[in-house]
Every structure is written in structure tokens, then in C-alpha cells.
Design an enzyme around this catalytic site. Structure first.
Site, mmCIF file in Angstrom:
data_model
loop_
_atom_site.group_PDB
_atom_site.id
_atom_site.type_symbol
_atom_site.label_atom_id
_atom_site.label_comp_id
_atom_site.label_asym_id
_atom_site.label_seq_id
_atom_site.Cartn_x
_atom_site.Cartn_y
_atom_site.Cartn_z
ATOM 1 N N CYS A 169 27.691 21.838 -29.236
ATOM 2 C CA CYS A 169 28.393 20.701 -28.636
ATOM 3 C C CYS A 169 27.389 19.678 -28.088
ATOM 4 O O CYS A 169 26.720 19.004 -28.863
ATOM 5 C CB CYS A 169 29.371 21.188 -27.574
ATOM 6 S SG CYS A 169 30.618 19.948 -27.130
ATOM 7 N N HIS A 197 32.420 24.831 -31.089
ATOM 8 C CA HIS A 197 32.092 25.970 -30.224
ATOM 9 C C HIS A 197 32.323 27.284 -30.972
ATOM 10 O O HIS A 197 33.391 27.900 -30.838
ATOM 11 C CB HIS A 197 32.943 25.936 -28.950
ATOM 12 C CG HIS A 197 32.559 24.864 -27.989
ATOM 13 N ND1 HIS A 197 31.660 25.068 -26.962
ATOM 14 C CD2 HIS A 197 32.930 23.557 -27.917
ATOM 15 C CE1 HIS A 197 31.507 23.939 -26.284
ATOM 16 N NE2 HIS A 197 32.269 23.011 -26.842
ATOM 17 N N GLU A 201 31.272 30.150 -30.339
ATOM 18 C CA GLU A 201 31.362 31.307 -29.436
ATOM 19 C C GLU A 201 32.805 31.731 -29.184
ATOM 20 O O GLU A 201 33.064 32.904 -28.878
ATOM 21 C CB GLU A 201 30.668 31.011 -28.101
ATOM 22 C CG GLU A 201 31.332 29.981 -27.212
ATOM 23 C CD GLU A 201 30.866 28.556 -27.456
ATOM 24 O OE1 GLU A 201 31.001 27.717 -26.541
ATOM 25 O OE2 GLU A 201 30.382 28.275 -28.573
#
Length: 545
Positions: free
Chosen positions: A380, A516, A518
Site C-alpha cells: 500500500c 493488502h 496479508e
């Protein structure tokens, strides 16, 4: 017909309600049941999207673009067959906002709007809607029993348990068994008082999860059962573990799944197969060696601010049979420090964030990784800063910046996204005057990866779907200049041709992404980007020995 398990906590906060609830969900899913989870938060914020990470920790983004509590990250990491949505997390603020909007529209026909029934009915409707289509919905109530903020939620739970009946509802209560060293014994009185508080609300717990650092003998369990009106076999000990991924096995060995299945009348279900969880634990506890990742951010004093990134690195370590040690580096302090603090790192990661504070320190770390061939992953804001750093020091644009930090910059490499399509394909428009809350590019978006790039090789496919949470994006006017200088744009959004991923082909492993990744990593499956990143860290570790 959906069955509901309500999860409350007592004595103190931070007992691990989310992890315990997710572990029970994983256990029931392993028995073939379709399970979902819900988190009810008592705070007045509409959602955690504008809350400081120091206050609340990470904001977890769902596929449909909801900004939610970090517990939903645990839910998704423990469950394979259910994805969280906007329905799976709501706050007091959201409930009151909805009720007040209805009052302004005249939906209540001039009646007096009260906590009971209007607020409680709204809460019950949300719980029932979230559970539709599932065998079991596990509903966690944030906060601690006795908190004034959570009383409407507790009353709603009480009403639901009466309305749905004994065969469709259960209550699981987490409590603490403190150990008094001077007396050399565990104390049950806090648990008794916590249950007494529940009973005063009109709720009887069915399962007690007792958090403790020590073993609990049978006599103590019988004592707890006697004073709390709970069966002795329903007093479950949850001792501190080396990893949270041992909890499903611990609950299985105490027959928690059998208790639930008996209560709900689930028969002829297969035994829970926890082989995947056992493999995860075995890999976690027996790594071949340790690799070190320097995480450069501005919220590093509170690791929960990067919870999903931390977990994704852990999962990548599982896939690579190594322990990932995260060395947190304060980006603001790095601005005035020597980069020698990064010399022990096998890889460097710059996670997402907002605002100008600490950005020069982050770019200092990015430059170090680029110039010293250290594996680098930017996420990001980490991608945006990687582009700015490259523009400044390689592409001949020394004043390159983002309009988030400098609206009059000569080289606006990063700018506000004014138009994009959301996850439903609907056009979204924003300006600098838009509200901060709920106005970002959020949720799952499709991206096309460029053939022949490392990013495409890592993912192993041309089209990917990843979750986003940002207002700013690389300015397409500078793509040609950046690529001519040697950085490669390796992925674009499928709809608007927004830059999604960049890499440096001449670097051993330098990838930065606007999304993102994750948020979609899990302990059993990992994530290809993080797995490849840690594999590169292993290579760097071997080279530096």
C-alpha cells in the site's frame, strides 16, 4: 436452521475471546458443519476505519469492503469455508445510527424510541441476518461482562436465547483463573463473580473457558462447576500455549465439539480431522533456522497495528520451515539514524499507513534495500514510497512526492484516486472534500499481472483478486518515465488500468503492491507473495552467513 453460540468475557479484557471463538469454529468446521462468525463491538464509532491504530489496532478489510475489527482476521484465518462480510461486524454506533435514521424517516410512527425494544431489536435482526444459511453462527460480544457499553448487547443475547430456545443457543463464557504465588493456588472467586454478573442479566453460561498459566486439577474444576451451575465437563481449561494454533487441538481433547453437537442435536457427524492444524504447529515449533525481517513503520510500538502482516509472515515461515523474527523499526526515528540498524535484516518490509509522518525514514529503508540487494516487500503506502524513492534517486525527479504530502509538488508520482469501480462494479467518485470515513477504495479488486514479471511468476496466474484500502494511487502520467529508468509496472487493475504492482527486474527480489495481501493469508494455506518473500529472505540469510 442456524444455531447460535454467544461468546462473552469476564474478569479482565484481552483474554482471547476472538481466538477461542475462532478455535471452536475451526473445530466445528472440521466436523463438516458450515460455520460463520460475528463480532459485536460496544463502542460508538460507526466502524474502526477512522480510529487510530494505537487505539484499536489493525483495521481488517473484508472482501466486500467493510472496515472491521481485527478479530475478523482471526475468524478468516481459522476458517476455510467462510469469508467475512459487512454483516459479520457491527458496532453500537452503527446500530444507533440505523435506529436514529429510521426515527427521522418516521418509521416508528411517532412512538418513543428506546433501548428496549428498538436498539435490542436492531441488534437481534443483525445477528439473525448474519447467521442465515449456516449451521452454526458464533457471535462474540466485545468488552467485558458488566461494562455499561455492552448492556444492550447482553440484553439482546438474553432475548435471543429465550426466543430461539435451548436447542438452538449456547453461551460460552471466558474467564480468568489467577494464580496467587504467596498462596500457591489458583483462585476461582473472580470466575464465580463473573458468572454471577452474567446471571444478574438473566444469562446462564453453558461452557466456561478458563484461561490460566497453570494446570487445573479435577477438584478445582468441580468447584467451579458447583458455584457456576455449569457441568464439570463443560469447564474447559485453556492454558497458555506456545502458539494460538494449538488451541483447536486443546479444545478437541476436552470434547468441546461433542458438547456443542450434543446440545444442538448434530448426529452422525465425522470426527474432527485436525491433521492440518497439527502440521501447522509442528512446522511452527520446529523451524530449521531463523530469518530476520525488518518491518519499518510508524505504529511499531503496538504490533497489533500490523496484526495481519505479522501473521502472514508467520504463515510464510511455516511454508518455508523457518522462524520469522520481526525486528520493528520506528520509521520516524530512522530519519535521523544511521541505516546500520537494518544490516542484520535478511529482508525489509514497509507496510501500509497514512500521512507524511515517518515517510522519509521508510524511503531511507527502501533505498537501503534497493541499493544493497536486500529482499523488499512494500504494501500500500509501502508501494507508493517505493515508487517515489525510485523516482527521486534513479529516474531523475529529486522533488518527487505524493499529493497526500505535498499538493504543489513538481512531480506528483502519487495522486488521489478520483474515480474507480467498487466490488459491485459501481462507479465511485471522491475528492479532497470527501469525508474520511468509508470513502476509500475498499475491498476485493481484480488485477492483471504482466507476463514475464516476477510478480506473475510468484502468483502463478495472470489474474488475481486482492483487497484494497487506499485513497492514493500511482499517477499514470509517470509510468513511461519510471519504466525507462528500470522499474517495471507488473500489474494493473482490470477495470481502470490503475497501477497495482511494481518490481525491479535487476534486483534479486523487490516487489511492491498497492493492495493488502496479508488479509488473505492463512496458517494452513499461507499466501504466495509472502511465501516467496520469505524464501528470498532465506537465500539472503544463507549468503550472509
Amino acid at each position: 436452521m442456524t444455531h447460535f453460540i454467544f461468546v462473552t468475557g469476564g474478569v479482565v479484557s484481552s483474554l482471547g475471546k476472538g481466538i477461542s471463538a475462532a478455535s471452536v469454529a475451526a473445530l466445528l468446521e472440521a466436523r463438516g458443519l458450515k460455520v460463520t462468525m460475528v463480532k459485536m463491538d460496544p463502542y460508538i464509532n460507526v466502524d474502526p476505519g477512522t480510529m487510530s491504530p494505537f487505539q484499536h489496532g489493525e483495521v481488517f478489510v473484508t472482501e466486500d469492503g467493510a472496515e472491521t475489527d481485527l478479530d475478523l482476521g482471526y475468524y478468516e484465518r481459522f476458517l476455510r469455508r467462510a469469508k467475512m462480510t459487512k454483516l459479520n461486524n457491527f458496532t453500537s454506533g452503527r446500530v444507533y445510527q440505523d435506529v436514529l435514521n429510521k426515527e427521522r424517516r418516521g418509521d416508528y410512527l411517532g412512538g418513543t424510541v428506546q433501548v428496549i425494544p428498538h436498539i435490542t431489536d436492531n441488534i437481534k435482526e443483525r445477528v439473525l441476518r448474519a447467521g442465515e444459511g449456516y449451521d452454526v453462527a458464533i457471535v462474540e460480544i466485545g468488552g467485558t461482562v458488566g461494562d455499561i457499553e455492552s448492556l444492550p448487547f447482553m440484553e439482546s443475547v438474553r432475548q435471543l436465547m429465550v426466543e430461539l430456545g435451548h436447542k438452538r443457543t449456547m453461551l460460552m463464557h471466558l474467564t480468568l483463573l489467577p494464580y496467587i504465588k504467596s498462596a500457591a493456588e489458583l483462585k476461582t472467586k473472580p470466575t464465580q463473580h463473573s458468572v454471577k454478573e452474567l446471571l444478574s442479566i438473566g444469562i446462564q453460561p453453558d461452557i466456561l473457558i478458563c484461561r490460566t498459566e497453570y494446570d487445573v486439577d479435577a477438584d478445582t474444576k468441580r468447584k467451579i462447576a458447583l458455584f457456576t451451575n455449569v457441568e464439570a465437563r463443560a469447564v474447559v481449561v485453556c492454558k497458555d500455549a506456545k502458539t494460538i494454533y494449538q488451541i483447536p487441538r486443546g479444545f478437541y481433547e476436552q470434547n468441546v465439539d461433542d458438547l456443542i453437537c450434543e446440545r444442538f442435536g448434530f448426529t452422525d457427524l465425522p470426527e474432527a480431522d485436525l491433521t492440518d492444524w497439527d502440521n501447522v504447529v509442528e512446522a511452527l515449533l520446529n523451524p530449521e533456522y531463523t530469518v530476520r525481517v525488518a518491518m519499518v513503520g510508524k505504529y511499531v510500538e503496538l504490533p497489533d497495528a500490523y496484526k495481519s502482516v505479522n501473521e502472514a509472515l508467520l504463515h510464510a515461515g511455516i511454508k518455508n520451515r523457518v522462524k520469522v523474527q520481526i525486528d520493528y523499526v520506528n520509521a520516524e526515528e530512522l530519519e535521523s539514524q544511521d541505516v546500520s540498524i537494518l544490516k542484520t535484516a535478511d529482508a525489509i518490509l514497509v507496510p501500509g499507513g497514512f500521512g507524511e509522518r515517518g515517510t522519509e525514514g521508510k524511503m531511507k529503508a527502501i533505498q537501503y534495500a534497493r541499493e544493497n540487494s536486500i529482499p523488499f516487500l512494500g504494501i500500500c503506502l509501502g508501494m507508493q514510497l517505493a515508487v517515489i524513492e525510485y523516482a527521486r534517486h534513479v529516474a531523475g525527479m529529486p522533488e518527487a512526492s505524493s499529493t497526500e504530502f505535498n499538493r504543489s509538488t513538481k512531480y506528483p508520482l502519487i495522486g488521489l484516486i478520483t474515480e474507480w469501480l467498487d466490488e459491485r462494479g459501481e462507479l465511485q467518485q471522491r475528492s479532497l472534500e470527501s469525508d474520511l470515513g468509508g470513502t476509500m477504495r475498499l475491498g476485493a479488486q481484480k488485477s492483471e499481472l504482466v507476463e514475464g514479471t516476477k510478480t506473475r511468476e510468484v502468483y502463478g496466474k495472470a489474474e488475481i483478486t486482492e483487497r484494497h484500502r487506499h485513497r492514493y494511487e500511482m499517477n499514470n502520467r509517470f509510468i513511461e518515465a519510471i519504466e525507462q529508468a528500470g522499474m517495471k509496472i507488473s500489474g494493473y487493475s482490470s477495470a481502470q488500468h490503475l497501477v497495482e504492482t511494481v518490481e525491479i527486474p535487476e534486483h534479486p527480489w523487490f516487489i511492491a503492491v498497492q493492495f493488502h495481501p496479508e488479509f488473505t493469508s492463512s496458517p494452513r494455506d499461507g499466501h504466495p507473495l509472502f511465501a516467496s518473500f520469505i524464501d528470498a529472505a532465506k537465500t539472503q540469510h544463507q549468503k550472509s552467513k
